[in-house]
Design an enzyme around this catalytic site. Sequence first.
Site, PDB file in Angstrom:
ATOM      1  N   GLY A  91       0.792  -1.234   0.000  1.00  0.00           N
ATOM      2  CA  GLY A  91       0.000   0.000   0.000  1.00  0.00           C
ATOM      3  C   GLY A  91       0.817   1.272   0.000  1.00  0.00           C
ATOM      4  N   SER A  92       2.018   1.249  -0.633  1.00  0.00           N
ATOM      5  CA  SER A  92       2.789   2.499  -0.637  1.00  0.00           C
ATOM      6  C   SER A  92       2.110   3.552  -1.508  1.00  0.00           C
ATOM      7  CB  SER A  92       4.234   2.262  -1.077  1.00  0.00           C
ATOM      8  OG  SER A  92       4.310   1.867  -2.413  1.00  0.00           O
ATOM      9  N   ASN A  93       1.422   3.137  -2.554  1.00  0.00           N
ATOM     10  CA  ASN A  93       0.671   4.112  -3.363  1.00  0.00           C
ATOM     11  C   ASN A  93      -0.514   4.660  -2.584  1.00  0.00           C
ATOM     12  OD1 ASN A  93       1.578   4.605  -6.267  1.00  0.00           O
ATOM     13  ND2 ASN A  93       1.873   2.402  -6.046  1.00  0.00           N
TER      14      ASN A  93
ATOM     15  N   LEU B 150      -4.576  -7.178  -7.079  1.00  0.00           N
ATOM     16  CA  LEU B 150      -4.187  -8.212  -8.043  1.00  0.00           C
ATOM     17  C   LEU B 150      -5.364  -8.998  -8.631  1.00  0.00           C
ATOM     18  CD1 LEU B 150      -0.946  -9.566  -6.333  1.00  0.00           C
ATOM     19  CD2 LEU B 150      -1.186  -7.869  -8.154  1.00  0.00           C
TER      20      LEU B 150
ATOM     21  N   ASN C  26      -6.551   2.813 -12.172  1.00  0.00           N
ATOM     22  CA  ASN C  26      -5.502   1.882 -11.737  1.00  0.00           C
ATOM     23  C   ASN C  26      -4.143   2.478 -12.091  1.00  0.00           C
ATOM     24  OD1 ASN C  26      -4.280  -0.651 -10.919  1.00  0.00           O
ATOM     25  ND2 ASN C  26      -4.019  -1.129 -13.100  1.00  0.00           N
TER      26      ASN C  26
ATOM     27  N   HIS D 277      -0.318   1.122 -13.280  1.00  0.00           N
ATOM     28  CA  HIS D 277       0.437  -0.043 -13.742  1.00  0.00           C
ATOM     29  C   HIS D 277       1.901   0.386 -13.860  1.00  0.00           C
ATOM     30  CE1 HIS D 277       1.064  -3.846 -15.804  1.00  0.00           C
ATOM     31  NE2 HIS D 277       1.813  -3.191 -16.667  1.00  0.00           N
TER      32      HIS D 277
ATOM     33  N   ASP E  73      -5.714  -3.974 -17.472  1.00  0.00           N
ATOM     34  CA  ASP E  73      -4.739  -3.035 -18.062  1.00  0.00           C
ATOM     35  C   ASP E  73      -5.104  -2.471 -19.437  1.00  0.00           C
ATOM     36  OD1 ASP E  73      -3.151  -3.451 -15.808  1.00  0.00           O
ATOM     37  OD2 ASP E  73      -2.083  -5.121 -16.739  1.00  0.00           O
TER      38      ASP E  73
ATOM     39  N   GLU F 149       5.684   6.601  -9.325  1.00  0.00           N
ATOM     40  CA  GLU F 149       4.261   6.305  -9.064  1.00  0.00           C
ATOM     41  C   GLU F 149       3.744   7.147  -7.903  1.00  0.00           C
ATOM     42  OE1 GLU F 149       3.170   2.139  -8.719  1.00  0.00           O
ATOM     43  OE2 GLU F 149       4.861   1.554  -9.951  1.00  0.00           O
TER      44      GLU F 149
END
Length: 233
Positions: free
Chosen positions: A13-15, A87, A104, A106, A147, A176
């Site tokens: 969960g760093s984003n 995922l 999302n 990617h 994607d 990101e």
Amino acid sequence: MTARIAVLASGGGSNLQAILDQLESLGAATPARVALVASDRTDAGALERGRRAGAEALVLSREQRGDPLADLLAERDVDLVVLAGYLRHVPDAVTRRWRGRIVNIHPALLPAFGGRGMYGHHVHAAVLRAGVRVSGPTVHFVDEEFDRGAIIAQWPVPVAAHDTPETLGQRVLRVEHVLYPRVVRALAEGRVRLGDDGRAIGVFDLASSPTAGFLPAASDASLPDALDRLLAR
Ligand code: GRF
């Protein structure tokens, strides 16, 4: 009105954290807040990050990951769905109902190096195998296919000759963390949207910027400023 965001995440969960930090830094002016963090994994670090920030954190059962997910999100009055390292395939019931309001990130330049099975380490290994010299994150709207949805933003990151999937992945991840919160904010503020022709419209139209060819060194501390300048044109 402050938009209610649901973040779906399977990992650390760093984003998610970068998004939480950005919204927090906006104080009362924030256009959105993370109301819910949901994961398919009990051990996802994202759950704890969400909880710490005051969001509801919940583990999705197998059943809840399917079509019932749409009802769950609707019950929570979710306006925007943000996938951050999730995922699982998002059920069509969700991608249709939140069309243009689900995004999302990617870790490669789509439409290359995407699709089923292309996540994490696999993406960066494929990039290195292909020998491309540039990679970088893609933020896109989510549709029924992995994607494939309309691309909102991409940011070029150089691939170094000595890169391993890990070193490349870390370089892309740093970018990101700068890019994704800005896109989420722009989406919440209505500055980015999905057009009727199925393509994204909004401030992330980098091609019309005179500095579009600018390739930042990703470790450069000036990256956030450079991106802000580019988007504020
Ligand atoms: C990121 O590399 C993102 O591009 C991909 O999954 C990873 C999530 O990392 N979709 P984190 O959980 O946000 O740290």
